[in-house]
Design a protein around this motif. Structure first.
Motif, PDB file in Angstrom:
ATOM      1  N   UNK A  12       0.858  -1.194   0.000  1.00  0.00           N
ATOM      2  CA  UNK A  12       0.000   0.000   0.000  1.00  0.00           C
ATOM      3  C   UNK A  12       0.888   1.235   0.000  1.00  0.00           C
ATOM      4  N   UNK A  13       0.457   2.284  -0.755  1.00  0.00           N
ATOM      5  CA  UNK A  13       1.360   3.437  -0.916  1.00  0.00           C
ATOM      6  C   UNK A  13       1.607   4.209   0.375  1.00  0.00           C
ATOM      7  N   UNK A  14       0.623   4.253   1.271  1.00  0.00           N
ATOM      8  CA  UNK A  14       0.831   5.057   2.484  1.00  0.00           C
ATOM      9  C   UNK A  14       1.744   4.334   3.467  1.00  0.00           C
ATOM     10  N   UNK A  15       2.481   5.109   4.275  1.00  0.00           N
ATOM     11  CA  UNK A  15       3.436   4.535   5.212  1.00  0.00           C
ATOM     12  C   UNK A  15       2.734   4.199   6.519  1.00  0.00           C
ATOM     13  N   UNK A  16       2.562   2.900   6.750  1.00  0.00           N
ATOM     14  CA  UNK A  16       1.851   2.439   7.951  1.00  0.00           C
ATOM     15  C   UNK A  16       2.571   1.227   8.533  1.00  0.00           C
ATOM     16  N   UNK A  17       2.535   1.078   9.862  1.00  0.00           N
ATOM     17  CA  UNK A  17       3.139  -0.135  10.431  1.00  0.00           C
ATOM     18  C   UNK A  17       2.240  -1.347  10.191  1.00  0.00           C
ATOM     19  N   UNK A  18       2.827  -2.389   9.641  1.00  0.00           N
ATOM     20  CA  UNK A  18       2.097  -3.639   9.392  1.00  0.00           C
ATOM     21  C   UNK A  18       2.721  -4.683  10.317  1.00  0.00           C
ATOM     22  N   UNK A  58     -13.733 -34.490  26.624  1.00  0.00           N
ATOM     23  CA  UNK A  58     -12.515 -34.212  27.400  1.00  0.00           C
ATOM     24  C   UNK A  58     -12.249 -32.710  27.331  1.00  0.00           C
ATOM     25  N   UNK A  59     -11.526 -32.223  28.321  1.00  0.00           N
ATOM     26  CA  UNK A  59     -11.136 -30.823  28.229  1.00  0.00           C
ATOM     27  C   UNK A  59      -9.613 -30.754  28.174  1.00  0.00           C
ATOM     28  N   UNK A  60      -9.140 -29.777  27.434  1.00  0.00           N
ATOM     29  CA  UNK A  60      -7.688 -29.591  27.322  1.00  0.00           C
ATOM     30  C   UNK A  60      -7.367 -28.142  27.636  1.00  0.00           C
ATOM     31  N   UNK A  61      -6.392 -27.964  28.506  1.00  0.00           N
ATOM     32  CA  UNK A  61      -5.907 -26.610  28.805  1.00  0.00           C
ATOM     33  C   UNK A  61      -4.629 -26.408  28.018  1.00  0.00           C
ATOM     34  N   UNK A  62      -4.575 -25.341  27.279  1.00  0.00           N
ATOM     35  CA  UNK A  62      -3.418 -25.123  26.413  1.00  0.00           C
ATOM     36  C   UNK A  62      -2.893 -23.711  26.562  1.00  0.00           C
ATOM     37  N   UNK A  63      -1.715 -23.504  26.009  1.00  0.00           N
ATOM     38  CA  UNK A  63      -1.136 -22.163  25.937  1.00  0.00           C
ATOM     39  C   UNK A  63      -0.559 -21.997  24.535  1.00  0.00           C
ATOM     40  N   UNK A  64      -0.110 -20.791  24.239  1.00  0.00           N
ATOM     41  CA  UNK A  64       0.497 -20.564  22.928  1.00  0.00           C
ATOM     42  C   UNK A  64       1.718 -19.677  23.075  1.00  0.00           C
ATOM     43  N   UNK A  65       2.667 -19.869  22.160  1.00  0.00           N
ATOM     44  CA  UNK A  65       3.826 -18.988  22.082  1.00  0.00           C
ATOM     45  C   UNK A  65       3.602 -18.053  20.901  1.00  0.00           C
ATOM     46  N   UNK A  66       3.910 -16.777  21.099  1.00  0.00           N
ATOM     47  CA  UNK A  66       3.617 -15.805  20.040  1.00  0.00           C
ATOM     48  C   UNK A  66       4.871 -15.012  19.688  1.00  0.00           C
ATOM     49  N   UNK A  67       5.122 -14.905  18.391  1.00  0.00           N
ATOM     50  CA  UNK A  67       6.209 -14.065  17.893  1.00  0.00           C
ATOM     51  C   UNK A  67       5.609 -12.889  17.140  1.00  0.00           C
ATOM     52  N   UNK A  68       6.215 -11.711  17.303  1.00  0.00           N
ATOM     53  CA  UNK A  68       5.674 -10.499  16.689  1.00  0.00           C
ATOM     54  C   UNK A  68       6.743  -9.854  15.816  1.00  0.00           C
ATOM     55  N   UNK A  69       6.363  -9.452  14.619  1.00  0.00           N
ATOM     56  CA  UNK A  69       7.301  -8.706  13.762  1.00  0.00           C
ATOM     57  C   UNK A  69       6.536  -7.598  13.048  1.00  0.00           C
ATOM     58  N   UNK A  70       7.196  -6.445  12.907  1.00  0.00           N
ATOM     59  CA  UNK A  70       6.543  -5.279  12.286  1.00  0.00           C
ATOM     60  C   UNK A  70       7.394  -4.770  11.123  1.00  0.00           C
ATOM     61  N   UNK A  71       6.716  -4.329  10.056  1.00  0.00           N
ATOM     62  CA  UNK A  71       7.410  -3.674   8.939  1.00  0.00           C
ATOM     63  C   UNK A  71       6.526  -2.518   8.471  1.00  0.00           C
ATOM     64  N   UNK A  72       7.096  -1.649   7.636  1.00  0.00           N
ATOM     65  CA  UNK A  72       6.338  -0.480   7.182  1.00  0.00           C
ATOM     66  C   UNK A  72       5.917  -0.647   5.734  1.00  0.00           C
ATOM     67  N   UNK A  73       4.680  -0.267   5.477  1.00  0.00           N
ATOM     68  CA  UNK A  73       4.197  -0.270   4.092  1.00  0.00           C
ATOM     69  C   UNK A  73       4.691   1.002   3.405  1.00  0.00           C
TER      70      UNK A  73
END
Ligand code: C2E
Ligand code: MG
Ligand code: MG
Length: 604
Positions: free
Chosen positions: A180-186, A269-284
Motif C-alpha cells: 500500500x502506498x501510504x506509510x503504515x506499520x504492518x 474431554x477438556x484440554x488446557x493449552x497455551x500458545x507462544x507468540x512471535x511479533x514482527x513489524x514492517x512499514x508499508x
C-alpha cells in the motif's frame, strides 16, 4: 422485450451492403445457426441483428428485463451497452466493429450478466463472415467453469479445516498490505500452540482438528474487522494487523494469549493449552521494503525464541535475534564438519562405588576441540546439534568412541563401566537401540560394561517410548541410568514404570544438602529410598566437597561422582590418575565416606 427469431429464411450474407434476409448467396442459414448449441446472432457492420438462433431466443427469455431485446432488427451494440455496462459494452462494440472492418482476425472475450437468479458468465466469440463485414457472434454460458475456477482459486488460498486464509492466501494479503502506498506499520503475529502434538497423540487427530477449528473461531472473535487471521498449517496461526505498531501488537498478543484461559472441550474431554507468540513489524509504502516472506520469517523466529524461553510467552523480533540464529546456523555447519573430521573428544569422569571406595566406572562427556575457540563444553553445542538434527551423528560418534575406549581399557586390565549420555531426540527417533547395538558390535565391548544415561526430563517427555527402548537395552545387558534426577518434575508413576538400574541424583540436590540443610538431606534420603523401592541404585552427582561425599554415602547413595573425586579428563590422563590413586590408596575423604557407609550400615 421478447425476441423473435427469424424462421426459415436464408441469409444472403455475401451480398455487399446487404443488411437483411433474402439475398442470393446464402452461406449461413437459420438451420445452420440453430444447430449451434450456443446463443448466436448474425450482425451487419452497424450491429443490427440479421439472424438469431433458437438458443439465443431461449437465452434472451431467461434474462427477463428491458436490457435485452434480442430480436431481428434490433441494435445489438446498444443492447450490449445496456446489458453489460458502459465499459464492457464499449469493449464488445469496439472489438466487433474492428472485426467487421477486417482489422482483427477474431474476437474472444468473457463478460458477465446479472440474471434474476444470480450472475452468469459468458464467453463471447465472433468471426467475420464476408467482405461486407457481417459477423457471427456466439455467446457460451461459462458460469459453471468460472464458478469452478473461482472456487478452486478460493480453495488455493484457504485452509480446508478452518476456512481461514492459508499460507498462500496470507502471503498475498501481507504483500498487499506492505505494498500500500501510504506509510503504515504492518504487524504480523505468529502463534503456535504449545504441546499441540500431545493433544493429537493422546486424544486423536479428530480431537486435534476440532481444537484447531475452535481455536480459529476464538482467534477470529478477538481480531479487529480490518485485520486477518490465517492458518499457516499445523498448529501455526498468523494474525495480520494493519496500521498496528509493535506496542499495539504486544497488547494484541496478550489478548490472544488470554483466549487460552478457557479450556477447550474436545469430545467429552477438556484440554488446557497455551500458545507462544512471535511479533514482527514492517512499514508499508516502501517499494523496495520488506516482503511477506521476510516478515513471516521474522515473526516465526520471534515465536521460536518465545517457545524456547518457556511456554505461553511472547517475543518481539529484533535483528539481534536473527544474528543469534545465524550464529547457530554457523555453529551447526561447523559442528557437522567437526564430527566428520574428528574435532570431538571425550573426557571421562570417574565414578566411585561408595561401599568399596573403588572407581568402577566413568562417565563419557563430549567436548569440541575447536580450532579457534579452544575446548568447548557440551553446553555450547549439544542444543545446536539437537536443533539442527546433528544429534544422531553426534550420539553415534560418542557411542563409538566411548565403547572403543572401554574395550581398550578392558584389554589393558582396566574393566571400567562407561556411561554415555543420549539426548531426547535420539530416543524420539527410535534409533537408540540400533545405535547402541552397532557400537557394541564394532567395539567388541560386552553390553554389561555400557550405561546409557537419559535425563529425567527426556524420560518424562515420552515415558512409554523411553520405557520400551530401555527394556530392550536392559534385555541385551546394557544398563540404563536416569540422569539429573530432581531437576525436573517427573511423576512418581512414571519413574516406577521406567526400567532403569541407576538413578543419578542431580547436583542441585547434592549441593543443597550440607551445613545442616536438613530438608535437602531429607530429599536425598527420600530419593534413595525411592530408587531402592524401584530396584535402582542411587548415584550422587556433582559432589564437590568432602562433606557432600560423606553425607551422600551416609544417606545411602551407592555411587558418587564430582569434582571432589575428580574432574572429567582425557582418557590417557585417566589412566595415570587411576594409577596414582591406586598407589596412594583412596583419598582420606573417600575413606571417611566408606567409613560412614560402614557405620550407617551397622546402625551407628
Ligand atoms: P551430565 O550428564 O549431568 O554430566 C555431568 C556434568 O556435570 C558434566 O558437565 C560434568 O563436567 C559436570 N560435573 C561433574 N562433576 C561436577 C561437580 O562436582 N561440580 C560441577 N559444578 N559440575 C560437575 P559437562 O561435561 O559440561 O556436561 C554437561 C551436560 O552435557 C551433561 O550433563 C550431559 O547432559 C550433556 N552431555 C555431555 N556429553 C554428552 C554427550 O556425549 N551427548 C549428549 N547428548 N549430551 C552430553
Ligand atoms: Mg550424564
Ligand atoms: Mg547429570
Amino acid at each position: 422485450m421478447h425476441s423473435k427469431h427469424v424462421t426459415a429464411v436464408s441469409a444472403p450474407l455475401h451480398a455487399c451492403g446487404h443488411t437483411g434476409p433474402g439475398g442470393n448467396a446464402a452461406v449461413l442459414s437459420e438451420a445452420v445457426l440453430d444447430a449451434l448449441p450456443s446463443p448466436t446472432v448474425l450482425l451487419d457492420p452497424d450491429g443490427r441483428v440479421l439472424l438469431t438462433n433458437a438458443a439465443w431466443a431461449a437465452a434472451v427469455e431467461t434474462v427477463d428485463d428491458d436490457r435485452m431485446d434480442g430480436g431481428v432488427g434490433v441494435d445489438y451494440f446498444a443492447m450490449a451497452r445496456r446489458a453489460c455496462g458502459k465499459a464492457v459494452g464499449r469493449r464488445i462494440v469496439d472489438s466487433l466493429r474492428a472485426l467487421s472492418r477486417g482489422e482483427r482476425a477474431g474476437v474472444a472475450m468473457d463478460y458477465s450478466l446479472e440474471h434474476p437468479a444470480g450472475t452468469h458468465w459468458y464467453h463471447l466469440q465472433a468471426s467475420r463472415l464476408n467482405q461486407a463485414g457481417h459477423v457471427v457472434v456466439t455467446h457460451t454460458d461459462v458460469t459453471d467453469r468460472v464458478q469452478a475456477e473461482r472456487t478452486s482459486a478460493w480453495r488455493a488460498r484457504h485452509d480446508d479445516l478452518t476456512e481461514l486464509p492459508n499460507r498462500a492466501g496470507l502471503h498475498e494479503l501481507i504483500d498487499a498490505a506492505l505494498q500500500r502506498p501510504e506509510r503504515l506499520p504492518i504487524t504480523v503475529l505468529f502463534l503456535d500452540v504449545d504441546g499441540f502434538k500431545d493433544v493429537n497423540d493422546s486424544l486423536g487427530h479428530e480431537a486435534g482438528d476440532d481444537l484447531l477449528r475452535q481455536l480459529a473461531a476464538r482467534l477470529a472473535g478477538r481480531t479487529r474487522s480490518e485485520d486477518t487471521v490465517g492458518r499457516l498449517g499445523g498448529d501455526e496461526f498468523v494474525v495480520l494487523c494493519h496500521d498496528c505498531d509493535t506496542a499495539g501488537a504486544e497488547a494484541l498478543a496478550q489478548r490472544f494469549q488470554s483466549i487460552f484461559d478457557e479450556p477447550f472441550h474436545l469430545g467429552g474431554r477438556t484440554a488446557r493449552l497455551t500458545a507462544s507468540i512471535g511479533v514482527a513489524t514492517a512499514w508499508s509504502g516502501d517499494p523496495s521494503g520488506t516482503r511477506s516472506t521476510d516478515l513471516l520469517r521474522d515473526a516465526d523466529l520471534a515465536m521460536y525464541a518465545a517457545k524456547r524461553a518457556g511456554r505461553s510467552r511472547m517475543r518481539v523480533f529484533s535483528p539481534e535475534l536473527r544474528d543469534a540464529v545465524q550464529q547457530k546456523v554457523l555453529v551447526a555447519g561447523e559442528l557437522r564438519e567437526a564430527i566428520e573430521t574428528g574435532q570431538l573428544v571425550l573426557h571421562y569422569q570417574p565414578i566411585v562405588h561408595l561401599p568399596s571406595g573403588q572407581v568402577d566406572g566413568v562417565e563419557a562427556l563430549v567436548r569440541w576441540q575447536h580450532p579457534e575457540r579452544g575446548l568447548l563444553p557440551p553446553g555450547e553445542f549439544i542444543a545446536v546439534a539437537e536443533e539442527y538434527e546433528l544429534i544422531g551423528l553426534l550420539t553415534r560418534w560418542v557411542l563409538g568412541a566411548a565403547t572403543r575406549q572401554a574395550a581398550e581399557w578392558a584389554e589393558l586390565g582396566l574393566p571400567l563401566l562407561v556411561g554415555v549420555n543420549v539426548s531426547a531426540s535420539t530416543v524420539a527417533t527410535g534409533m537408540l537401540v540400533d545405535d547402541v547395538a552397532g557400537a557394541l558390535a564394532a567395539s567388541g565391548l560386552p553390553p554389561d560394561r555400557l550405561i546409557i544415561e537419559l535425563t529425567e526430563t527426556t524420560v518424562a517427555e515420552d515415558p512409554e517410548r523411553a520405557a520400551a527402548q530401555f527394556a530392550v537395552l536392559r534385555t541385551s545387558g546394557v544398563e540404563v541410568a536416569i540422569d539429573d534426577f530432581g531437576s525436573g518434575f517427573s511423576s512418581l508413576g512414571q519413574l516406577v514404570n521406567i526400567p532403569a538400574g541407576v538413578l543419578k541424583i542431580d547436583r542441585s540436590l547434592v549441593s543443597g544438602a550440607v551445613n545442616g540443610r536438613s530438608q535437602a538431606a531429607a530429599a536425598i534420603a527420600a530419593v534413595v529410598a525411592l530408587a531402592e523401592a524401584c530396584g535402582m541404585r542411587a548415584l550422587a552427582e556433582g559432589v564437590e566437597t568432602a562433606e557432600q561425599l560423606a553425607l551422600t554415602a551416609t544417606l545411602g547413595c551407592t555411587f558418587a561422582q564430582g569434582y571432589y573425586i575428580a574432574r572429567p579428563m582425557p582418557a590417557d590422563e585417566l589412566r595415570s590418575w587411576l594409577r596414582e590413586r591406586a598407589a596412594t590408596g583412596n583419598r582420606d575423604s573417600d575413606r571417611r565416606a566408606s567409613l560412614a557407609v560402614r557405620l550407617s550400615s551397622t546402625g551407628h
